[in-house]
Motif scaffolding. Sequence first.
Motif: not given
Length: 70
Positions: A1-8, A46-50, A60-69
């Motif tokens: 997952m290149d370019g994905v930020r892991l802190e929020s 409508g959101d997959c996570c907090v 990270p999955p949403v940042q990578a363009g995946k639908d994780c719901r």
Amino acid sequence: MDGVRLESTLKCPVCGHIKTETMPTDACLWFYMCDACHTILRPKPGDCCVFCSYGTVPCPPVQAGKDCRG
């Protein structure tokens, strides 16, 4: 997952407490307890996570363009 930020940074909608967390890369976080007021946060409809609901950076999955719901 290149370019994905892991802190929020999560902000509690009840008391306004702010905390930066490291997001898991292999799962969505469906529950999170605020350290200050102990409210259990759950994703908004409508959101997959907090992180997608209350964080400064989506999971990270949403940042990578995946639908994780599920």
